[in-house]
Enzyme design. Structure first.
Site, PDB file in Angstrom:
ATOM      1  N   HIS A 243     -11.457 -45.839 -17.851  1.00  0.00           N
ATOM      2  CA  HIS A 243     -11.758 -46.117 -16.440  1.00  0.00           C
ATOM      3  C   HIS A 243     -11.012 -45.036 -15.651  1.00  0.00           C
ATOM      4  O   HIS A 243      -9.970 -45.288 -15.044  1.00  0.00           O
ATOM      5  CB  HIS A 243     -11.254 -47.516 -16.085  1.00  0.00           C
ATOM      6  CG  HIS A 243     -11.766 -48.055 -14.776  1.00  0.00           C
ATOM      7  ND1 HIS A 243     -12.377 -47.284 -13.814  1.00  0.00           N
ATOM      8  CD2 HIS A 243     -11.753 -49.326 -14.282  1.00  0.00           C
ATOM      9  CE1 HIS A 243     -12.701 -48.051 -12.787  1.00  0.00           C
ATOM     10  NE2 HIS A 243     -12.337 -49.283 -13.043  1.00  0.00           N
TER      11      HIS A 243
ATOM     12  N   ARG B 296     -14.043 -54.172  -6.681  1.00  0.00           N
ATOM     13  CA  ARG B 296     -13.289 -53.044  -6.136  1.00  0.00           C
ATOM     14  C   ARG B 296     -13.932 -51.692  -6.404  1.00  0.00           C
ATOM     15  O   ARG B 296     -14.077 -50.865  -5.498  1.00  0.00           O
ATOM     16  CB  ARG B 296     -11.857 -53.041  -6.695  1.00  0.00           C
ATOM     17  CG  ARG B 296     -10.912 -53.942  -5.958  1.00  0.00           C
ATOM     18  CD  ARG B 296      -9.832 -54.475  -6.875  1.00  0.00           C
ATOM     19  NE  ARG B 296     -10.418 -55.508  -7.715  1.00  0.00           N
ATOM     20  CZ  ARG B 296     -10.461 -56.797  -7.365  1.00  0.00           C
ATOM     21  NH1 ARG B 296      -9.872 -57.203  -6.288  1.00  0.00           N
ATOM     22  NH2 ARG B 296     -11.064 -57.685  -8.140  1.00  0.00           N
ATOM     23  N   THR B 297     -14.300 -51.447  -7.670  1.00  0.00           N
ATOM     24  CA  THR B 297     -14.826 -50.116  -7.999  1.00  0.00           C
ATOM     25  C   THR B 297     -16.126 -49.875  -7.244  1.00  0.00           C
ATOM     26  O   THR B 297     -16.317 -48.831  -6.610  1.00  0.00           O
ATOM     27  CB  THR B 297     -15.025 -49.999  -9.524  1.00  0.00           C
ATOM     28  OG1 THR B 297     -13.784 -50.310 -10.165  1.00  0.00           O
ATOM     29  CG2 THR B 297     -15.446 -48.594  -9.919  1.00  0.00           C
TER      30      THR B 297
ATOM     31  N   ARG C   7     -21.134 -47.962 -14.259  1.00  0.00           N
ATOM     32  CA  ARG C   7     -20.301 -48.887 -15.049  1.00  0.00           C
ATOM     33  C   ARG C   7     -21.219 -49.538 -16.073  1.00  0.00           C
ATOM     34  O   ARG C   7     -22.262 -50.093 -15.726  1.00  0.00           O
ATOM     35  CB  ARG C   7     -19.653 -49.949 -14.177  1.00  0.00           C
ATOM     36  CG  ARG C   7     -18.957 -51.022 -15.019  1.00  0.00           C
ATOM     37  CD  ARG C   7     -18.113 -51.963 -14.218  1.00  0.00           C
ATOM     38  NE  ARG C   7     -16.883 -51.325 -13.790  1.00  0.00           N
ATOM     39  CZ  ARG C   7     -15.866 -51.975 -13.218  1.00  0.00           C
ATOM     40  NH1 ARG C   7     -15.957 -53.279 -13.002  1.00  0.00           N
ATOM     41  NH2 ARG C   7     -14.771 -51.344 -12.860  1.00  0.00           N
TER      42      ARG C   7
ATOM     43  N   LYS D  23     -36.918 -54.459 -18.231  1.00  0.00           N
ATOM     44  CA  LYS D  23     -38.089 -54.224 -19.104  1.00  0.00           C
ATOM     45  C   LYS D  23     -37.688 -53.565 -20.412  1.00  0.00           C
ATOM     46  O   LYS D  23     -38.535 -53.285 -21.251  1.00  0.00           O
ATOM     47  CB  LYS D  23     -39.101 -53.333 -18.370  1.00  0.00           C
ATOM     48  CG  LYS D  23     -39.557 -53.883 -17.039  1.00  0.00           C
ATOM     49  CD  LYS D  23     -40.447 -52.861 -16.322  1.00  0.00           C
ATOM     50  CE  LYS D  23     -40.749 -53.315 -14.908  1.00  0.00           C
ATOM     51  NZ  LYS D  23     -41.383 -52.249 -14.117  1.00  0.00           N
TER      52      LYS D  23
HETATM   53  C1  NCD Z   1     -10.635 -53.572 -14.041  1.00  0.00           C
HETATM   54  C2  NCD Z   1     -11.844 -53.191 -14.868  1.00  0.00           C
HETATM   55  O1  NCD Z   1     -12.989 -53.468 -14.471  1.00  0.00           O
HETATM   56  O2  NCD Z   1     -11.623 -52.555 -15.881  1.00  0.00           O
HETATM   57  N1  NCD Z   1     -10.911 -53.799 -12.716  1.00  0.00           N
HETATM   58  C3  NCD Z   1     -11.021 -52.739 -11.842  1.00  0.00           C
HETATM   59  O3  NCD Z   1     -11.856 -51.861 -11.975  1.00  0.00           O
HETATM   60  N2  NCD Z   1     -10.132 -52.699 -10.830  1.00  0.00           N
HETATM   61  C4  NCD Z   1      -9.745 -54.551 -14.685  1.00  0.00           C
HETATM   62  C5  NCD Z   1     -10.284 -55.848 -15.220  1.00  0.00           C
HETATM   63  O4  NCD Z   1     -11.467 -56.135 -15.194  1.00  0.00           O
HETATM   64  O5  NCD Z   1      -9.456 -56.621 -15.692  1.00  0.00           O
END
Ligand code: NCD
Length: 357
Positions: free
Chosen positions: A174, A86-87, A137, A116
């Protein structure tokens, strides 16, 4: 794979940037700001962002081609060291809907120079040389702060303003998920004041709930009750509880869901984050403690909403339970997910151009 390299370099040092780097407050002005913590936002910033999000959603539904101007000529890079659906995809889709371009390492970041042994500080500056915004991320808490610090150094050298947007830093925060979560609560409830909000599951490792609890506090709503339901091992970090309490939120911690469910307006269910447990036996011992199924949802008020950041696994029961829950009008997690793209469009338009949308 480079997991060992990450263990021995980045994992040790990112956290210290939480102490030494101050995320810029938005203060009504989004342009050129890194987005790495919900602590950057206050109530007015959220109102500005949510107004823009509502407008963008209307324009998307009307297929307004004018949206393609909002990030025209801008380039966003995605840098995902952890799994994402999703992100990652909602940021990419958001940028394209705004007329911007997207780049990513051709075979994923683990086949970039990360393989590397390059550290985050260098990789982020390499990517910064080729983009205007980087969505990051990373498994380390504080990694987005570290990225912001090194991009500030780079920006002085290249005389541009490249920004980082956190897509999640390990068990830390997040922030954009919390923005879309709060927007969704507004969408369905019309306000935050007076709400009874219940977060359930892995409150210890779940970065979405850390950010959401703090963002609710930043909004400074009145008479909000925040129920934190988890097994004792998976309690919300004390720092987050204190943050919310200090901002006037009534926080109740319990491991008895039925204590709070009948009073709840917003139920926010979460996955037990198996990959973040040090001891697999701990995971096995508590993984089945809170399972949302139709009989559980039956205990909630008729006008409650059921949210989940997704992905979901067995904490929402069997695949048949998933289908039954999805059919319940209280389940809003797919619209929550769709809102993610609209909120990220509004945010990108604002940080990249400072444009009115
Ligand atoms: C979440 C995450 O990656 O923190 N997912 C997201 O970004 N919608 C929740 C999860 O991984 O459980």
């Amino acid at each position: 794979m480079s997991g060992d390299v990450l263990q021995h370099t980045d994992l040790r040092q990112s956290r210290r940037f939480l102490e030494t780097y101050s995320p810029p407050k938005i203060n009504g002005e989004f342009a050129g700001k890194h987005i790495i913590s919900v602590e950057q936002f206050d109530r007015r910033d959220l109102q500005i962002l949510f107004d823009a999000t509502g407008s963008i959603r209307r324009r998307i539904k009307q297929q307004d081609r004018g949206l393609l101007e909002l990030a025209a000529g801008k380039l966003m890079a995605t840098l995902f060291y952890e799994a994402s659906t999703r992100t990652d995809l909602s940021f990419q889709a958001a940028m394209r809907h705004l007329g911007g371009e997207v780049v990513a390492a051709s075979n994923g970041v683990h086949f970039s120079s990360v393989y590397k042994g390059e550290n985050l500080a260098d990789t982020i500056r390499a990517v910064g040389c080729y983009s205007d915004a980087i969505v990051l991320r990373h498994p380390d808490v504080g990694s987005s702060y570290e990225a912001a610090y090194y991009l500030d150094q780079l920006n002085k050298q290249i005389a541009r303003q490249v920004i980082v947007i956190s897509g999640g830093d390990g068990v830390g925060e997040h922030p954009t998920q919390a923005l879309l979560d709060l927007f969704t609560i507004f969408d369905f409830k019309g306000q935050i004041d007076g709400l009874n909000i219940t977060l359930v599951g892995d409150l210890r490792h779940g970065r979405t709930v850390h950010s959401l609890a703090k963002l609710i506090a930043r909004y400074q709503a009145e008479n909000v009750v925040l129920n934190l339901v988890s097994p004792p091992l998976l309690r919300m970090p004390e720092t987050v509880v204190q943050y919310a309490t200090a901002k006037g939120i009534t926080v109740r911690e319990t491991d008895d869901l039925y204590d709070v469910l009948p009073e709840t307006d917003v139920i926010y269910w979460t996955r037990i984050q198996e990959e973040r447990f040090d001891d697999p036996a701990d995971y096995e011992a508590i993984k089945d403690r809170f399972i949302m199924t139709p009989p559980v949802l039956a205990q909630a008020p008729d006008d409650a909403i059921l949210m989940h950041p997704l992905p979901r696994k067995h904490e929402m029961g069997t695949p048949d339970d998933h289908d039954a829950l999805d059919a319940d009008p209280r389940a809003v997690y797919f619209r929550q997910m769709e809102n993610g793209m609209f909120v990220r469009m509004a945010l990108l338009a604002k940080v990249l151009g400072g444009l009115w949308v």
